[in-house]
Design an enzyme around this catalytic site. Structure first.
Site, PDB file in Angstrom:
ATOM      1  N   GLU A 121     -47.798   0.604   5.644  1.00 58.43           N
ATOM      2  CA  GLU A 121     -47.539  -0.766   6.099  1.00 58.43           C
ATOM      3  C   GLU A 121     -46.686  -0.713   7.357  1.00 58.43           C
ATOM      4  O   GLU A 121     -45.858   0.178   7.509  1.00 58.43           O
ATOM      5  CB  GLU A 121     -46.749  -1.539   5.022  1.00 58.43           C
ATOM      6  CG  GLU A 121     -47.514  -1.734   3.738  1.00 58.43           C
ATOM      7  CD  GLU A 121     -46.616  -2.202   2.583  1.00 58.43           C
ATOM      8  OE1 GLU A 121     -45.421  -2.476   2.817  1.00 58.43           O
ATOM      9  OE2 GLU A 121     -47.124  -2.275   1.466  1.00 58.43           O
ATOM     10  N   LYS A 123     -43.601  -1.521   9.526  1.00 61.10           N
ATOM     11  CA  LYS A 123     -42.226  -1.843   9.169  1.00 61.10           C
ATOM     12  C   LYS A 123     -41.748  -2.937  10.116  1.00 61.10           C
ATOM     13  O   LYS A 123     -41.382  -2.672  11.254  1.00 61.10           O
ATOM     14  CB  LYS A 123     -41.353  -0.591   9.286  1.00 61.10           C
ATOM     15  CG  LYS A 123     -39.962  -0.805   8.745  1.00 61.10           C
ATOM     16  CD  LYS A 123     -39.209   0.511   8.653  1.00 61.10           C
ATOM     17  CE  LYS A 123     -37.882   0.328   7.949  1.00 61.10           C
ATOM     18  NZ  LYS A 123     -37.038  -0.681   8.596  1.00 61.10           N
ATOM     19  N   ASP A 125     -39.551  -5.670  11.886  1.00 61.22           N
ATOM     20  CA  ASP A 125     -38.128  -5.739  12.190  1.00 61.22           C
ATOM     21  C   ASP A 125     -37.624  -7.152  11.925  1.00 61.22           C
ATOM     22  O   ASP A 125     -37.462  -7.962  12.818  1.00 61.22           O
ATOM     23  CB  ASP A 125     -37.931  -5.365  13.661  1.00 61.22           C
ATOM     24  CG  ASP A 125     -36.483  -5.108  13.978  1.00 61.22           C
ATOM     25  OD1 ASP A 125     -35.688  -4.973  13.035  1.00 61.22           O
ATOM     26  OD2 ASP A 125     -36.153  -5.056  15.174  1.00 61.22           O
ATOM     27  N   TYR A 235     -44.802  -8.107   0.934  1.00 55.03           N
ATOM     28  CA  TYR A 235     -45.204  -6.709   0.777  1.00 55.03           C
ATOM     29  C   TYR A 235     -44.900  -6.075  -0.581  1.00 55.03           C
ATOM     30  O   TYR A 235     -45.178  -4.896  -0.772  1.00 55.03           O
ATOM     31  CB  TYR A 235     -44.643  -5.831   1.889  1.00 55.03           C
ATOM     32  CG  TYR A 235     -43.136  -5.908   2.070  1.00 55.03           C
ATOM     33  CD1 TYR A 235     -42.266  -5.594   1.034  1.00 55.03           C
ATOM     34  CD2 TYR A 235     -42.598  -6.277   3.299  1.00 55.03           C
ATOM     35  CE1 TYR A 235     -40.896  -5.653   1.206  1.00 55.03           C
ATOM     36  CE2 TYR A 235     -41.229  -6.339   3.485  1.00 55.03           C
ATOM     37  CZ  TYR A 235     -40.378  -6.034   2.438  1.00 55.03           C
ATOM     38  OH  TYR A 235     -39.037  -6.097   2.608  1.00 55.03           O
ATOM     39  N   LYS A 324     -39.750   6.252  11.094  1.00 55.15           N
ATOM     40  CA  LYS A 324     -39.175   5.436  12.165  1.00 55.15           C
ATOM     41  C   LYS A 324     -39.688   5.894  13.519  1.00 55.15           C
ATOM     42  O   LYS A 324     -39.710   7.091  13.799  1.00 55.15           O
ATOM     43  CB  LYS A 324     -37.648   5.573  12.152  1.00 55.15           C
ATOM     44  CG  LYS A 324     -36.965   4.839  11.014  1.00 55.15           C
ATOM     45  CD  LYS A 324     -36.897   3.366  11.329  1.00 55.15           C
ATOM     46  CE  LYS A 324     -35.885   2.610  10.508  1.00 55.15           C
ATOM     47  NZ  LYS A 324     -34.511   2.816  10.824  1.00 55.15           N
ATOM     48  N   CYS A 419      -8.000  -6.283  37.520  1.00 50.66           N
ATOM     49  CA  CYS A 419      -8.954  -7.205  36.901  1.00 50.66           C
ATOM     50  C   CYS A 419      -9.817  -7.854  37.978  1.00 50.66           C
ATOM     51  O   CYS A 419      -9.285  -8.396  38.941  1.00 50.66           O
ATOM     52  CB  CYS A 419      -8.187  -8.261  36.117  1.00 50.66           C
ATOM     53  SG  CYS A 419      -9.238  -9.605  35.545  1.00 50.66           S
ATOM     54  N   CYS A 422      -8.695 -11.749  38.181  1.00 51.88           N
ATOM     55  CA  CYS A 422      -7.395 -12.241  38.645  1.00 51.88           C
ATOM     56  C   CYS A 422      -6.632 -11.218  39.476  1.00 51.88           C
ATOM     57  O   CYS A 422      -5.579 -11.524  40.039  1.00 51.88           O
ATOM     58  CB  CYS A 422      -6.538 -12.670  37.456  1.00 51.88           C
ATOM     59  SG  CYS A 422      -6.071 -11.299  36.393  1.00 51.88           S
ATOM     60  N   CYS A 437      -7.120  -6.403  30.921  1.00 55.53           N
ATOM     61  CA  CYS A 437      -6.305  -7.234  31.798  1.00 55.53           C
ATOM     62  C   CYS A 437      -5.321  -7.945  30.879  1.00 55.53           C
ATOM     63  O   CYS A 437      -5.729  -8.576  29.912  1.00 55.53           O
ATOM     64  CB  CYS A 437      -7.176  -8.262  32.513  1.00 55.53           C
ATOM     65  SG  CYS A 437      -6.216  -9.589  33.256  1.00 55.53           S
ATOM     66  N   CYS A 442      -5.227 -15.259  33.121  1.00 61.41           N
ATOM     67  CA  CYS A 442      -6.430 -14.751  33.790  1.00 61.41           C
ATOM     68  C   CYS A 442      -7.583 -15.762  33.658  1.00 61.41           C
ATOM     69  O   CYS A 442      -7.944 -16.150  32.557  1.00 61.41           O
ATOM     70  CB  CYS A 442      -6.823 -13.423  33.145  1.00 61.41           C
ATOM     71  SG  CYS A 442      -8.398 -12.784  33.709  1.00 61.41           S
TER      72      CYS A 442
HETATM   73 ZN   LIG Z   1      -7.607 -10.880  34.660  1.00 66.21          ZN
END
Ligand SMILES: [Zn+2]
Length: 693
Positions: A121, A123, A125, A235, A324, A419, A422, A437, A442
């Protein structure tokens, strides 16, 4: 015959309703299960509208197996737990022909046979479901959960059109009670449409079809599920009471199909290893042309009596194995490396890719995990790279392609020291993979916080998704969370922007307004308090009951809460110590965002306080979830496993292995009446010493 309600007798109405149900069910079956539509949309719709009208006028004619139930019902309070009568198993995996040959040899050796025919069968997902039919009528649908206990999602599963509400088949063939299992999924084609709609509504897109199927199935409001075009393949038989069991898995599938259950028509028999390998090769070839994801092929020994002889190793059946497929990989160009700043300041690198199709899905971006990963694998902008997608994992960049040719100007990637939002210098704590950060103001962190604040599970403000959460601060409408509750004062300005139409502005403002009434625990979670997930937010909410009380909380009080450790306690105290945060909370209170949690505080002197309970079996007067809630409200603990530390086992009807285990361990067992007296009146049950005969 169309009924004119003035002149028709109740009998006529009942007959007409039955007739309509029959026609609609038949049409559904032809359409969804057999792919041979009989009624066109308008004809189908006319019958459905008539049936809805009859059921509205004659509530006594409503029934849970009516096709009208597929439109969903109002929100449920949560999902009840379901104990699977026969555990839903996991499967062992193999990844290549050698692995498969070894498995088949073990099977034959165990049985001392020369051969054992198999069934292959696809498989799928998706998510495993177990649906119980009593006298042919759907009674309950449950998710797999941990295999032993799942969630009752009956109302939602009723809305899936390819799932029969009633089984039909030759008289006497359908067992009085039968549990059928299968995989529910969202077709790929509809996944794209669903995400487009979500984006339109400002909601975060789902990562993949499996993730959206799960989200759709677990909607508390089944009318929401009804809008999602979920589909299902059956199934297996879970368990059967009465009736005759088929002799082979193949025959089981045929029976289920006769009863109106949709079976995947790729399913095939194989007598030999070569036959199985040919089937697997075929599945690999057609994989990309399917409208649903598959991640391999499941091979089962066909004979049910051989299956019984083979039994289990641990939780895996010996008689089935999943072959798999390897993760799907593709090569493409890494155009640029970008940095995303998360709500807590974590800097996550991601790759902008030359779009490429992997496993039927176009991938334009993939995760690069973290700074160290980039350095270790030496990913550079402009490189040819190998990317992969496996199951429900976000696409990732695996390695630089062996065929990559770097030009003279190729330079190692410099992870930013500051960052990108900022400009604050970033920090990477010892032993931590994450670079952060730490600037509390920020902008990028604030945008993420705003998005989180509005998300489902938090304040649930529809229309305030990623894009809007960026725009509002950038355009100067919102500079702290409380500002969104002042947004309505600036409606005219919002409309002038001409970024959002009037309807969207109205919807956004009314969603914000509605969020004022979210309970305290949601608000606490939404504020993104450090270390506080949705569960600990509930503890805080119940224990301190208001925002103003929380501002006065002491470290000792926090530490007294089960589940809050010293690290979280001190970060919370720090958080409430920062003036900006205190101002925000004061602001919210002034704006009337001040929910009170009036759940009674657990009384320290109730005898259930501090005791550990396991509830098992079916209770008459309440669901298991309700019972567990009552225990928690009184300060007790409700767990799922009987151990030596369990104080009481509450045993309802048909209690099974947990009851046996409690007896074996000498744990006091109480019945429902004793439990209620205990909870309501604090009557400690008299427990006799367990008898050990
Ligand atoms: Zn930042």
């Amino acid at each position: 015959m169309r009924l004119d309600s003035d002149s028709s007798t109740p009998d006529d109405v009942a007959k007409r309703a039955a007739q309509l149900r029959l026609e609609i069910n038949r049409a559904n079956r032809l359409y969804y299960v057999e792919n041979a539509p009989e009624l066109d949309d308008a004809e189908w719709d006319a019958r459905m509208q008539e049936l809805l009208a009859i059921e509205a006028a004659h509530p006594e004619l409503q029934s849970p197996d009516s096709p009208t139930q597929r439109v969903g019902s109002p929100p449920a309070a949560g999902f009840d737990e379901v104990v699977h009568p026969v555990p839903m198993l996991s499967l062992g995996n193999v990844f290549d022909e050698d692995g498969f040959r070894a498995w088949y040899k073990r099977v034959l050796d165990y049985l001392e046979l020369e051969k054992a025919p198999m069934v292959c069968e696809l498989k799928i997902d998706g998510l495993a479901l177990a649906i119980t039919y009593r006298d042919g009528v759907m009674e309950r649908a449950a998710t797999r959960g941990d295999g032993e206990r799942g969630e009752d999602v009956t109302a939602n599963v009723r809305t899936i059109r390819s799932v029969p509400l009633t089984l039909d088949g030759p008289a006497g063939e359908i067992p009085p009670v039968v549990e059928l299992r299968g995989e529910v999924f969202l077709p790929n084609s509809r996944f794209a449409a669903l995400n487009a709609e979500r984006e339109e509504a400002g909601l975060p897109a789902y990562v993949n079809p499996r993730n959206s199927a799960s989200g759709s199935l677990r909607q508390l409001d089944s009318s929401e599920t009804a809008k999602r075009p979920l589909d299902m393949f059956f199934y297996a038989l879970g368990y059967v009471e009465g009736g005759e069991e088929p002799s082979s898995h193949w025959d089981t599938l045929q029976s289920m199909q006769r009863w109106g259950c949709r079976i995947n028509d790729w399913t095939r028999k194989a007598e030999t290893i070569e036959g199985v390998m040919a089937a697997i090769a075929n599945a690999g070839e057609i994989r990309d042309s399917l409208d649903y994801g598959i991640d391999g092929v499941v091979i089962k020994i066909d004979s049910l009596s051989l299956q019984r002889r083979l039994g289990f190793v641990g939780r895996d059946p010996r008689w089935a194995i999943a072959y798999k497929f390897p993760a799907e990989q593709a090569e493409t160009t890494l155009k640029a490396i970008h940095i995303n700043v998360g709500r807590t300041g974590a800097l996550t690198p991601w790759a902008e890719l030359e779009p490429v199709i992997v496993g039927g899905v176009t991938v334009g971006r993939a995760t690069l995990h973290n700074k160290d990963e980039i350095a270790r694998k030496d990913f550079r902008e402009g490189d040819r790279v190998v990317i992969q997608r496996a199951g429900d994992v976000i696409p990732q960049v695996v390695e630089v392609s062996p065929k990559n040719n770097r030009g003279a100007d190729s330079k190692p990637y410099q992870f930013p020291d500051t960052c990108p939002s900022c400009g604050t210098e970033t920090v990477q704590s010892e032993g931590e993979a994450v670079t952060r950060c730490v600037n509390a103001t920020c902008p990028a962190q604030f945008e993420r916080l705003l998005e989180h604040f509005a998300s489902r599970g938090a304040m649930d403000i529809e229309g305030l998704g990623e894009r809007v959460a960026q725009d509002l601060p950038r355009l100067g409408f919102v500079s702290n969370i409380a500002d969104i509750y002042r947004l309505h004062e600036r409606k005219a300005e919002l409309l002038e922007l001409d970024k959002m139409g009037e309807t969207r502005v109205d919807n956004l403002l009314s969603a914000i307004e509605a969020s004022r009434f979210q309970p305290l625990y949601r608000l606490l979670y939404a504020l993104g308090l450090p270390g506080i997930g949705s569960e600990s937010a509930e503890w805080l909410s119940r224990r301190f009951s208001s925002l103003s009380r929380l501002l006065e909380v002491t470290e000792e009080e926090l530490l007294a809460i089960d589940g809050i450790g010293p690290v979280v306690a001190s970060t919370l105290i720090n958080y409430f110590g920062i003036e900006q945060n205190r101002n925000l909370i004061d602001n919210l209170i002034e704006l009337g965002i001040n929910p009170i949690d009036d759940t009674p505080e657990p009384s320290a002197d109730h005898p259930a306080n501090g005791a550990t309970f396991v509830v098992t079996g079916r209770l008459e007067s309440m669901s298991r979830s309700e019972a567990q809630n009552r225990i928690k409200t009184l300060g007790g603990k409700a767990t799922g496993t009987v151990t030596k530390k369990t104080s009481y086992l509450v045993a309802g009807a048909e209690a099974g292995s947990k009851l046996e285990k409690a007896r074996r361990l000498g744990i006091p067992v109480i019945d429902e009446a004793e439990f209620i007296a205990f909870m309501d009146d604090g009557v400690v049950p008299e427990v006799s010493a367990p008898d050990d005969h």
